[in-house]
Scaffold this motif. Structure first.
Motif, short mmCIF file in Angstrom:
data_model
loop_
_atom_site.label_atom_id
_atom_site.label_comp_id
_atom_site.label_asym_id
_atom_site.label_seq_id
_atom_site.Cartn_x
_atom_site.Cartn_y
_atom_site.Cartn_z
N GLY A 80 1.34 1.87 1.24
CA GLY A 80 0.10 1.16 0.95
C GLY A 80 0.28 0.17 -0.19
O GLY A 80 -0.25 -0.95 -0.15
N ALA A 81 1.06 0.58 -1.18
CA ALA A 81 1.34 -0.35 -2.30
C ALA A 81 2.13 -1.54 -1.78
O ALA A 81 1.87 -2.70 -2.17
N ALA A 82 3.08 -1.29 -0.89
CA ALA A 82 3.91 -2.38 -0.35
C ALA A 82 3.07 -3.33 0.49
O ALA A 82 3.22 -4.56 0.42
N TRP A 83 2.14 -2.77 1.26
CA TRP A 83 1.26 -3.62 2.09
C TRP A 83 0.41 -4.52 1.21
O TRP A 83 0.22 -5.70 1.50
N MET A 84 -0.10 -3.97 0.10
CA MET A 84 -0.95 -4.78 -0.77
C MET A 84 -0.14 -5.91 -1.41
O MET A 84 -0.63 -7.05 -1.53
N ALA A 85 1.10 -5.60 -1.78
CA ALA A 85 1.95 -6.66 -2.35
C ALA A 85 2.19 -7.75 -1.32
O ALA A 85 2.12 -8.95 -1.62
N LEU A 86 2.45 -7.34 -0.09
CA LEU A 86 2.65 -8.31 1.00
C LEU A 86 1.40 -9.16 1.20
O LEU A 86 1.47 -10.38 1.33
N ALA A 87 0.24 -8.50 1.18
CA ALA A 87 -1.01 -9.22 1.43
C ALA A 87 -1.30 -10.23 0.31
O ALA A 87 -1.73 -11.36 0.57
N LEU A 88 -1.08 -9.81 -0.93
CA LEU A 88 -1.35 -10.73 -2.05
C LEU A 88 -0.38 -11.90 -2.04
O LEU A 88 -0.77 -13.05 -2.31
N GLN A 89 0.88 -11.62 -1.69
CA GLN A 89 1.85 -12.72 -1.59
C GLN A 89 1.45 -13.68 -0.48
O GLN A 89 1.59 -14.91 -0.61
N ALA A 90 0.94 -13.13 0.61
CA ALA A 90 0.48 -13.98 1.72
C ALA A 90 -0.62 -14.92 1.22
O ALA A 90 -0.60 -16.13 1.48
N THR A 91 -1.58 -14.36 0.51
CA THR A 91 -2.68 -15.18 -0.02
C THR A 91 -2.13 -16.27 -0.93
O THR A 91 -2.53 -17.44 -0.83
N ARG A 92 -1.19 -15.91 -1.77
CA ARG A 92 -0.63 -16.87 -2.71
C ARG A 92 0.07 -18.03 -1.98
O ARG A 92 0.09 -19.16 -2.44
N LEU A 93 0.61 -17.75 -0.78
CA LEU A 93 1.31 -18.79 0.00
C LEU A 93 0.37 -19.56 0.94
O LEU A 93 0.84 -20.38 1.72
#
Ligand SMILES: Cc1cc2nc3c(=O)[nH]c(=O)nc-3n(C[C@H](O)[C@H](O)[C@H](O)COP(=O)(O)O)c2cc1C
Length: 197
Positions: free
Chosen positions: A115-128
Motif C-alpha cells: 500500500g505504501a508502494a502504491w501511494m508512492a507510485l500514485a503521487l509520482q504519477a500526479t507529479r508527472l
C-alpha cells in the motif's frame, strides 16, 4: 498551491491534494521511461525489514497484453479504464525471510507495505502529469490464473494510469462523479490515547 478545490485545515503538501482518481483518461500511450519513474518511486517506499514485498505486472494500451489485462477488471471498471494508458496489477509477497535467514515465515505487513508502494507510485504519477486510479473491482480468481501469479502472492489491486481526458467520454452517471472527493474530518480517524468508536 493545489490545483483542486479540496478543503484542508492544515498546511498539507499540495501533491496529496492534487492526486485523485479520475475515470476519464485521454487514451494516450505512456512512454516506458515515465512508467519506469513510477516504479522507481514505488521502490522507495518503506517496508518491514526492507523486504520490498510489492510486485507490479503491467500492460501498455498499445501492447500485446492490454486486452487480456483489461478483461480481468469487472465490467464497470473496464468501461472507463479502457481509456487509460497503462494497467498495473499490484501483488504482495505473503512470505518473508528474516535478515540473515533463508527460512520463510508469514509476513505481517505485506499488504501494508504494498500500500505504501502504491501511494508512492500514485503521487509520482500526479507529479508527472498523470493520475493513477486504484481498483479492487477485479476478477481476482481469473487474474491469478491469467497472470500466472503463484499462491504465495496476494493480488492486492489493479491500477489504471493515464493523463486526464475530457469527461464527455464517460457515461452521464460517471461524468457527475468526475471531480476530486472530500474526506472525513481528522477527529473521525485520529484519537489521543485509546480507541474511540
Ligand atoms: C484499493 C482501492 C480500490 C478501489 N477500487 C475502485 C474500483 O474498483 N472502481 C473505481 O471506480 N474506483 C475504485 N477506487 C477509487 C476510490 O473510489 C477512490 O480512491 C476514493 O473514492 C477516493 O477518491 P480519490 O482517489 O479521487 O481521492 C479504489 C481505490 C482504492 C485505493
Amino acid at each position: 498551491m493545489p490545483t483542486t478545490s479540496r478543503t484542508v485545515t492544515n498546511p498539507v503538501e499540495p501533491l496529496f491534494l492534487d492526486r485523485w482518481s479520475p475515470r476519464a483518461f485521454d487514451a494516450s500511450v505512456m512512454p516506458q521511461a515515465d512508467l519506469d519513474t513510477l516504479f522507481d518511486a514505488a521502490r522507495w517506499a518503506p517496508s518491514a525489514f526492507n523486504y520490498q514485498p510489492w510486485r507490479f505486472l503491467y500492460a501498455h494500451r498499445d501492447g500485446a497484453d492490454w486486452d487480456r489485462f483489461l478483461d480481468l477488471l469487472v465490467p464497470a471498471n473496464q468501461n472507463w479504464a479502457r481509456h487509460a494508458s497503462v494497467l498495473i496489477f499490484i501483488l504482495s509477497d505473503t512470505q518473508m525471510a528474516s535478515p540473515g535467514s533463508e527460512a520463510l515465515r508469514p509476513s505481517h505487513s505485506h499488504s501494508f507495505d504494498a500500500g505504501a508502494a502504491w501511494m508512492a507510485l500514485a503521487l509520482q504519477a500526479t507529479r508527472l502529469g498523470y493520475q493513477a486510479h486504484g481498483m479492487t473491482g477485479v476478477d481476482f480468481d481469473r487474474a491469478r490464473t491469467a497472470l500466472a501469479v503463484p499462491d504465495r502472492f496476494r493480488i492486492e489491486a489493479a491500477v489504471a494510469v493515464g493523463r486526464q481526458g475530457d469527461k464527455s467520454i464517460l457515461p452521464e452517471a460517471l461524468q457527475a462523479r468526475e471531480t476530486p472527493s472530500e474526506r472525513n474530518p481528522i477527529d473521525r480517524h485520529a484519537f489521543a490515547g485509546n480507541f474511540v468508536s
